[in-house]
Write a protein that holds these residues in place. Structure first.
Motif, PDB file in Angstrom:
ATOM      1  N   SER A 182       0.844  -1.192   0.000  1.00  0.00           N
ATOM      2  CA  SER A 182       0.000   0.000   0.000  1.00  0.00           C
ATOM      3  C   SER A 182       0.881   1.244   0.000  1.00  0.00           C
ATOM      4  CB  SER A 182      -0.935   0.021   1.213  1.00  0.00           C
ATOM      5  OG  SER A 182      -0.211   0.146   2.412  1.00  0.00           O
ATOM      6  N   PHE A 183       0.404   2.298  -0.631  1.00  0.00           N
ATOM      7  CA  PHE A 183       1.187   3.515  -0.836  1.00  0.00           C
ATOM      8  C   PHE A 183       0.343   4.718  -0.437  1.00  0.00           C
ATOM      9  CE2 PHE A 183       3.175   6.417  -4.306  1.00  0.00           C
ATOM     10  CZ  PHE A 183       4.011   7.007  -3.367  1.00  0.00           C
ATOM     11  N   SER A 184       0.840   5.492   0.526  1.00  0.00           N
ATOM     12  CA  SER A 184       0.189   6.737   0.950  1.00  0.00           C
ATOM     13  C   SER A 184       1.115   7.897   0.596  1.00  0.00           C
ATOM     14  CB  SER A 184      -0.084   6.719   2.453  1.00  0.00           C
ATOM     15  OG  SER A 184      -0.938   5.658   2.805  1.00  0.00           O
ATOM     16  N   PRO A 185       0.976   8.444  -0.634  1.00  0.00           N
ATOM     17  CA  PRO A 185       1.897   9.493  -1.101  1.00  0.00           C
ATOM     18  C   PRO A 185       1.501  10.875  -0.588  1.00  0.00           C
ATOM     19  CG  PRO A 185       0.350   8.938  -2.831  1.00  0.00           C
ATOM     20  CD  PRO A 185       0.005   8.047  -1.664  1.00  0.00           C
ATOM     21  N   LYS A 186       1.745  11.121   0.678  1.00  0.00           N
ATOM     22  CA  LYS A 186       1.322  12.389   1.293  1.00  0.00           C
ATOM     23  C   LYS A 186       2.148  12.647   2.548  1.00  0.00           C
ATOM     24  CE  LYS A 186      -2.184   9.946   4.012  1.00  0.00           C
ATOM     25  NZ  LYS A 186      -3.623   9.781   4.314  1.00  0.00           N
ATOM     26  N   PHE A 187       2.084  13.879   3.010  1.00  0.00           N
ATOM     27  CA  PHE A 187       2.677  14.185   4.307  1.00  0.00           C
ATOM     28  C   PHE A 187       1.851  13.508   5.389  1.00  0.00           C
ATOM     29  CE2 PHE A 187       2.332  16.942   8.091  1.00  0.00           C
ATOM     30  CZ  PHE A 187       3.617  16.766   8.582  1.00  0.00           C
ATOM     31  N   ILE A 188       2.520  12.814   6.291  1.00  0.00           N
ATOM     32  CA  ILE A 188       1.833  12.101   7.354  1.00  0.00           C
ATOM     33  C   ILE A 188       1.764  12.999   8.590  1.00  0.00           C
ATOM     34  CG2 ILE A 188       1.769  10.016   8.752  1.00  0.00           C
ATOM     35  CD1 ILE A 188       1.510   9.563   5.703  1.00  0.00           C
ATOM     36  N   ALA A 189       0.552  13.352   8.990  1.00  0.00           N
ATOM     37  CA  ALA A 189       0.350  14.228  10.145  1.00  0.00           C
ATOM     38  C   ALA A 189       0.873  13.576  11.419  1.00  0.00           C
ATOM     39  CB  ALA A 189      -1.134  14.560  10.297  1.00  0.00           C
ATOM     40  N   ASN A 190       1.225  14.405  12.383  1.00  0.00           N
ATOM     41  CA  ASN A 190       1.826  13.903  13.622  1.00  0.00           C
ATOM     42  C   ASN A 190       1.002  12.827  14.301  1.00  0.00           C
ATOM     43  OD1 ASN A 190       3.894  15.691  13.199  1.00  0.00           O
ATOM     44  ND2 ASN A 190       3.554  16.899  15.037  1.00  0.00           N
ATOM     45  N   ASP A 191      -0.320  13.006  14.332  1.00  0.00           N
ATOM     46  CA  ASP A 191      -1.153  12.038  15.043  1.00  0.00           C
ATOM     47  C   ASP A 191      -1.366  10.749  14.264  1.00  0.00           C
ATOM     48  OD1 ASP A 191      -2.745  13.153  13.084  1.00  0.00           O
ATOM     49  OD2 ASP A 191      -4.523  13.326  14.349  1.00  0.00           O
ATOM     50  N   GLN A 192      -0.902  10.733  12.991  1.00  0.00           N
ATOM     51  CA  GLN A 192      -1.030   9.541  12.169  1.00  0.00           C
ATOM     52  C   GLN A 192       0.262   8.726  12.085  1.00  0.00           C
ATOM     53  OE1 GLN A 192      -4.121   8.617  10.429  1.00  0.00           O
ATOM     54  NE2 GLN A 192      -4.700  10.001  12.095  1.00  0.00           N
ATOM     55  N   VAL A 193       1.370   9.303  12.536  1.00  0.00           N
ATOM     56  CA  VAL A 193       2.661   8.608  12.458  1.00  0.00           C
ATOM     57  C   VAL A 193       2.598   7.275  13.202  1.00  0.00           C
ATOM     58  CG1 VAL A 193       5.098   8.715  13.146  1.00  0.00           C
ATOM     59  CG2 VAL A 193       3.985  10.727  12.138  1.00  0.00           C
ATOM     60  N   GLN A 194       1.941   7.262  14.352  1.00  0.00           N
ATOM     61  CA  GLN A 194       1.849   6.035  15.146  1.00  0.00           C
ATOM     62  C   GLN A 194       1.150   4.902  14.402  1.00  0.00           C
ATOM     63  OE1 GLN A 194      -0.796   6.030  18.531  1.00  0.00           O
ATOM     64  NE2 GLN A 194      -1.947   7.795  17.766  1.00  0.00           N
ATOM     65  N   LEU A 195       0.225   5.227  13.512  1.00  0.00           N
ATOM     66  CA  LEU A 195      -0.472   4.184  12.758  1.00  0.00           C
ATOM     67  C   LEU A 195       0.512   3.345  11.957  1.00  0.00           C
ATOM     68  CD1 LEU A 195      -3.667   5.879  11.238  1.00  0.00           C
ATOM     69  CD2 LEU A 195      -3.576   4.067  12.960  1.00  0.00           C
ATOM     70  N   TYR A 196       1.416   4.014  11.264  1.00  0.00           N
ATOM     71  CA  TYR A 196       2.324   3.326  10.347  1.00  0.00           C
ATOM     72  C   TYR A 196       3.418   2.561  11.092  1.00  0.00           C
ATOM     73  CZ  TYR A 196      -0.142   5.928   6.801  1.00  0.00           C
ATOM     74  OH  TYR A 196      -1.151   6.424   6.000  1.00  0.00           O
TER      75      TYR A 196
END
Length: 356
Positions: A239-253
């Motif tokens: 899967s590819f998420s070509p975007k800036f990853i917001a601070n609160d989303q970093v933990q997801l990855y």
């Protein structure tokens, strides 16, 4: 002792937390710190509000080099004039070398001998985050009279900066990843030098059962985004998420993954490695430079960057040893805890007060 007044200078975007975290700790230790973002004229801001004593540069290349060959001498001249004025005013100038080797395009943006002369002659201290880079600088500045102006300061971790409440099961459910899967992660801004394409090809050479590859980060341009999309279009386990990853989303990855891959071909320091360690994740990286100084066999699968299949073999080894992954990640987290921002600020302040 008089108050140390520092201006941090870079062209970094505001979402990069490095300067903010270091500035906060320096302020807590009695400094006054201002952060300024630009890539050409900085002198008016530097002199505007109060009498600073130190200019601390965090990205030097944008002030000296340009992709337009006719513009580059002008940039270098403008930078030099500003530096000369500061030297006349007896301002001390520090550069933390986050980038040294040319990353972008075959030497197009490398520092030339004129730039090295300016750095050698007018900068008062050069800080690196690894002994390897310090040695590289010593070789490049072979005529440097005062080798004592080269320093090593440990890069701090990102523990507690990013939210970290979600567990692996929830993270995978959120991202649509099967629960019982071994997950590799490629994370961060996507540039050609970071080896994302090579990592995708290595992943696709693995037996496809029960493995998954997460790719998350903002591409430097549309060309590399299209290249990645074409590479993975027939791979259902990527899967590819070509975007800036917001601070609160970093933990997801990071929490969804088992192993973070850093297949960099050119690098000086890797904040991503510290970020992965801060989330207790195992790393795969070339056994050289900063990686070899902060990672070890108990928390990483390091490979020979000169071996054609080094990355692929490390990924295979990670899968074969997946039952040790949890303990390896805990080891990385424990190691990362020692490198905190308070310590980093102490080491930096010591350079300001004792070596300038």
């Amino acid at each position: 002792m008089s108050i140390i007044r520092v201006v941090f200078l870079s062209n970094w975007q505001l979402h990069n937390p490095y300067q903010k975290l270091l500035a906060e700790q320096l302020i807590s230790q009695g400094c006054q710190v201002e952060i300024y973002y630009c890539d050409l004229i900085f002198l008016p801001f530097f002199m505007k509000f109060w009498q600073p004593t130190i200019l601390h540069i965090h990205t030097l290349h944008p002030f000296l080099v340009s992709k337009h060959k006719f513009y580059q001498p002008l940039k270098t001249f403008v930078f030099l004039i500003q530096i000369l004025i500061l030297k006349i005013l007896q301002i001390k100038i520090v550069w933390t070398v986050h980038e040294w080797n040319d990353k972008m395009a075959g030497g197009k943006y490398s520092l030339n001998q004129t730039h090295i002369f300016i750095i050698d002659k007018f900068l008062d201290a050069l800080i690196t985050h690894s002994n390897f880079t310090k040695l590289e600088l010593a070789k490049s500045f072979e005529n440097l009279v005062n080798k004592n102006k080269l320093f090593v300061v440990s890069h701090a971790n990102y523990i507690d900066y990013y939210p970290n409440q979600i567990n692996q099961q929830e993270a995978r459910k959120n991202l649509g990843i099967p629960a019982k899967t071994f997950v590799f992660l490629l994370f961060g801004n996507i540039y050609p030098y970071k080896g994302f394409i090579q990592a995708i090809e290595a992943f696709q050479a693995l037996p496809p059962d029960n493995i998954y590859l997460l790719i998350a980060g903002k591409p430097v341009d549309q060309n590399i985004a299209i290249l990645i999309e074409n590479k993975i279009k027939n791979s259902e386990n990527i899967s590819f998420s070509p975007k800036f990853i917001a601070n609160d989303q970093v933990q997801l990855y990071f929490n969804a993954s088992d192993c973070a891959i850093m297949p960099y071909q050119v690098f000086t320091t890797s904040g991503i490695a510290l970020l992965a360690m801060s989330f207790g994740r195992v790393c795969i990286a070339p056994k050289i430079g900063h990686f070899s100084e902060i990672l070890d066999q108990y928390g990483a699968f390091l490979y020979d960057p000169n071996a054609n299949d080094g990355l692929l073999q490390s990924m295979k080894f990670a899968i074969d040893n997946q039952y040790h992954i949890l303990d390896m990640g805990k080891h990385n987290f424990t190691i990362a805890q020692q490198w905190n921002w308070h310590l980093m600020a102490q080491q930096t302040l010591k350079i300001y007060t004792e070596n300038l």
